[in-house]
Design an enzyme around this catalytic site. Structure first.
Site, PDB file in Angstrom:
ATOM      1  N   HIS A  82     -12.867 146.301  59.749  1.00  0.00           N
ATOM      2  CA  HIS A  82     -14.248 146.498  60.189  1.00  0.00           C
ATOM      3  C   HIS A  82     -15.160 145.426  59.591  1.00  0.00           C
ATOM      4  O   HIS A  82     -15.062 145.135  58.396  1.00  0.00           O
ATOM      5  CB  HIS A  82     -14.787 147.841  59.691  1.00  0.00           C
ATOM      6  CG  HIS A  82     -14.322 149.042  60.431  1.00  0.00           C
ATOM      7  ND1 HIS A  82     -13.080 149.584  60.262  1.00  0.00           N
ATOM      8  CD2 HIS A  82     -14.971 149.837  61.331  1.00  0.00           C
ATOM      9  CE1 HIS A  82     -12.971 150.668  61.026  1.00  0.00           C
ATOM     10  NE2 HIS A  82     -14.105 150.848  61.690  1.00  0.00           N
ATOM     11  N   ASN A 103      -9.264 143.539  52.432  1.00  0.00           N
ATOM     12  CA  ASN A 103      -9.905 144.686  53.073  1.00  0.00           C
ATOM     13  C   ASN A 103      -9.932 145.921  52.188  1.00  0.00           C
ATOM     14  O   ASN A 103     -10.943 146.621  52.104  1.00  0.00           O
ATOM     15  CB  ASN A 103      -9.176 144.995  54.379  1.00  0.00           C
ATOM     16  CG  ASN A 103      -9.772 146.183  55.108  1.00  0.00           C
ATOM     17  OD1 ASN A 103     -10.987 146.345  55.149  1.00  0.00           O
ATOM     18  ND2 ASN A 103      -8.909 147.017  55.674  1.00  0.00           N
ATOM     19  N   ASP A 134     -26.307 129.201  51.398  1.00  0.00           N
ATOM     20  CA  ASP A 134     -26.141 127.808  51.863  1.00  0.00           C
ATOM     21  C   ASP A 134     -24.665 127.458  52.032  1.00  0.00           C
ATOM     22  O   ASP A 134     -24.287 126.771  52.985  1.00  0.00           O
ATOM     23  CB  ASP A 134     -26.778 126.827  50.869  1.00  0.00           C
ATOM     24  CG  ASP A 134     -28.295 126.767  51.001  1.00  0.00           C
ATOM     25  OD1 ASP A 134     -28.826 127.195  52.045  1.00  0.00           O
ATOM     26  OD2 ASP A 134     -28.943 126.288  50.049  1.00  0.00           O
ATOM     27  N   ASP A 174     -27.123 129.797  60.789  1.00  0.00           N
ATOM     28  CA  ASP A 174     -28.360 129.783  59.996  1.00  0.00           C
ATOM     29  C   ASP A 174     -28.767 131.231  59.779  1.00  0.00           C
ATOM     30  O   ASP A 174     -29.355 131.858  60.655  1.00  0.00           O
ATOM     31  CB  ASP A 174     -29.463 129.009  60.718  1.00  0.00           C
ATOM     32  CG  ASP A 174     -30.785 129.040  59.953  1.00  0.00           C
ATOM     33  OD1 ASP A 174     -30.804 129.507  58.784  1.00  0.00           O
ATOM     34  OD2 ASP A 174     -31.808 128.618  60.522  1.00  0.00           O
ATOM     35  N   GLN A 216     -36.465 130.781  52.553  1.00  0.00           N
ATOM     36  CA  GLN A 216     -35.023 130.599  52.778  1.00  0.00           C
ATOM     37  C   GLN A 216     -34.446 129.569  51.819  1.00  0.00           C
ATOM     38  O   GLN A 216     -33.360 129.762  51.255  1.00  0.00           O
ATOM     39  CB  GLN A 216     -34.747 130.109  54.205  1.00  0.00           C
ATOM     40  CG  GLN A 216     -34.743 131.173  55.273  1.00  0.00           C
ATOM     41  CD  GLN A 216     -34.325 130.593  56.618  1.00  0.00           C
ATOM     42  OE1 GLN A 216     -33.189 130.195  56.814  1.00  0.00           O
ATOM     43  NE2 GLN A 216     -35.263 130.558  57.554  1.00  0.00           N
ATOM     44  N   GLU A 255     -31.520 131.055  49.587  1.00  0.00           N
ATOM     45  CA  GLU A 255     -30.203 130.710  50.128  1.00  0.00           C
ATOM     46  C   GLU A 255     -29.445 129.736  49.228  1.00  0.00           C
ATOM     47  O   GLU A 255     -28.253 129.533  49.403  1.00  0.00           O
ATOM     48  CB  GLU A 255     -30.344 130.134  51.539  1.00  0.00           C
ATOM     49  CG  GLU A 255     -30.838 131.179  52.532  1.00  0.00           C
ATOM     50  CD  GLU A 255     -30.897 130.686  53.963  1.00  0.00           C
ATOM     51  OE1 GLU A 255     -30.717 129.469  54.195  1.00  0.00           O
ATOM     52  OE2 GLU A 255     -31.127 131.525  54.855  1.00  0.00           O
TER      53      GLU A 255
HETATM   54 MN    MN Z   1     -12.513 147.562  55.880  1.00  0.00          MN
HETATM   55 MN    MN Z   2     -30.882 130.228  56.728  1.00  0.00          MN
END
Ligand code: MN
Ligand code: MN
Length: 412
Positions: free
Chosen positions: A257, A288, A383, A392, A402, A406
């Site tokens: 998922h 996972n 980034d 982005d 940002q 970022e």
């Molecule tokens: Mn999972």
């Molecule tokens: Mn961004």
């Protein structure tokens, strides 16, 4: 504009989400010579302009901004929550001849200006409403300029500036902070599917999502059990190639998922929706069931304290990425970006340089990751994830914000 509650914000003034209004009722300026005047919204400069209060001034209340020649009325302060739409009432002063004017915006404190839309014509002595679509995030201020240069005078009043809501917010609450990359219902390699519980950009060439984006807060959390009804996505056009259950069967990879089942436990339908294979990538069991699952759980704990989270997850692919079954691509790494806001309902305007942003990239191979690994050891900057994926993230957030959040690696 009102100051926000934030303390140390690096010296920037942080505005809370609000509509700016200016009716030119506060302050006095009866001469045309250039000068600053303190209005209700902040300090403005009026050059070849004044606060008109004569019977020939067209106005709401007792004053309007009256401009002559090539005059200007200019904000000397910034809004930090961007601008969606600007409306301005305008009319000719007295029986003056018609004129033209324009609205200009600056995103660098007034160093340079760009005209918004087209110039407007003013004719007649009663208010018309000019509406400008701006749709710019971040720091912004405005300037009204008379453009015809003539001695005719124009009255302006009742300015409103709404916040920038963003393309992501217009699409879905699940993409409130922006859409990571172009996606549409016409693009088979970035097919847009907006679901009640999450938004995906689906890649039918890889048969996995490019990214999945969702909101997480306590309103999604209840007591519904896992439905475990893994299946192809019956909301997509049947012509789009999709993974089948048989592709995963015996592949050695989990049906992983992206938007977790346990993030959608309020209703049976919302939980079942997470079991579409379009919300899955072939995921290494160690990844996972180990650090990936524990990070999911920790984010739900944060949501449980009343926070608002916006999360984006997907795979990182290279030219040498493998496949399982009938061409289902196996990502080399899985990534996740989680933004933590203080209160449910917050959005782009509440993201500041102090906002917690958690980015991770985890190897998607049992040989390269231990199931007992700490998810925190895989933290990277947003980034770095943008460089690996070409996306982005948080694209509707003020670019200056940002840039700060970022480039930082979460260390809490
Ligand atoms: Mn999972
Ligand atoms: Mn961004």
């Amino acid at each position: 504009m009102s100051a926000g509650p934030e303390g140390d914000d690096g010296g920037l003034e942080i505005a809370t989400a609000s509509t700016l209004t200016e009716g030119f009722e506060t302050g006095t300026k009866t001469a045309y010579a250039a000068a600053d005047v303190t209005l209700a919204s902040g300090v403005w400069n009026m050059n070849d302009a004044l606060l008109g209060n004569l019977s020939s001034d067209v106005k709401t209340g007792t004053q309007a901004a009256r401009i002559r020649n090539s005059g200007r009325v200019t904000m000397r302060f910034d809004r930090s929550s961007g601008a969606g739409t600007v409306t301005i009432h305008h009319a000719s002063f007295g029986t003056d001849a018609s004129g033209t004017w324009g609205l200009f915006e600056s995103q660098n404190g007034g160093a340079t200006w760009t005209q918004v839309g087209t110039s407007k014509a003013t004719t007649g002595g009663s208010f018309s409403t000019a509406t400008f679509t701006v749709n710019l995030a971040g720091t912004i201020r405005f300037d009204i300029r008379k453009l015809d240069g003539g001695s005719n005078r124009i009255d302006f009043d009742d300015i409103t500036v709404t916040d920038f809501a963003g393309a992501g917010a217009a699409l879905s609450v699940h993409t409130t902070l922006g859409i990571p990359a172009p996606t549409s219902t016409g693009d088979p390699s970035a097919f847009l599917s907006v679901k009640s519980g999450y938004v995906i950009s689906y890649n039918s060439g890889r048969k996995v999502p490019n990214w999945v984006s969702w909101e997480l807060n306590t309103s999604y959390l209840g007591a519904i059990d896992r439905q475990d009804d893994f299946r192809p996505d019956d909301t997509l056009p049947p012509t789009l190639p999709q993974a089948q259950l048989s592709d995963y069967s015996g592949s050695g990879f989990d049906r992983g998922h992206m938007c977790p089942s346990a993030d959608r436990t309020l209703t049976t339908a919302s939980n079942s929706q997470t079991f579409y294979l379009t919300n899955m990538v072939p995921q290494s069991a160690h990844n996972n069931r180990g650090p990936w699952a524990r990070m999911e759980s920790d984010l739900r704990v944060i949501a449980g304290t009343g926070k608002e989270l916006f999360i984006i997850a997907g795979g990182v692919f290279t030219g040498s990425s493998g496949t399982i079954g009938s061409g289902v691509s196996v990502p080399d790494k899985t990534f996740k970006v989680a933004v933590v806001l203080d209160a449910v309902g917050q959005g782009t305007a509440n993201v500041t340089t102090s906002t917690r942003v958690i980015g991770v990239m985890m190897p998607n191979s049992d040989a390269l990751i231990s199931q007992s690994a700490d998810w925190r050891d895989f933290r990277v900057s947003v980034d770095a994830i943008e460089a690996a994926t070409g996306d982005d993230f948080l694209s509707d957030v003020d670019p200056a914000v940002q840039a700060v959040i970022e480039s930082r690696v979460d260390n809490l």
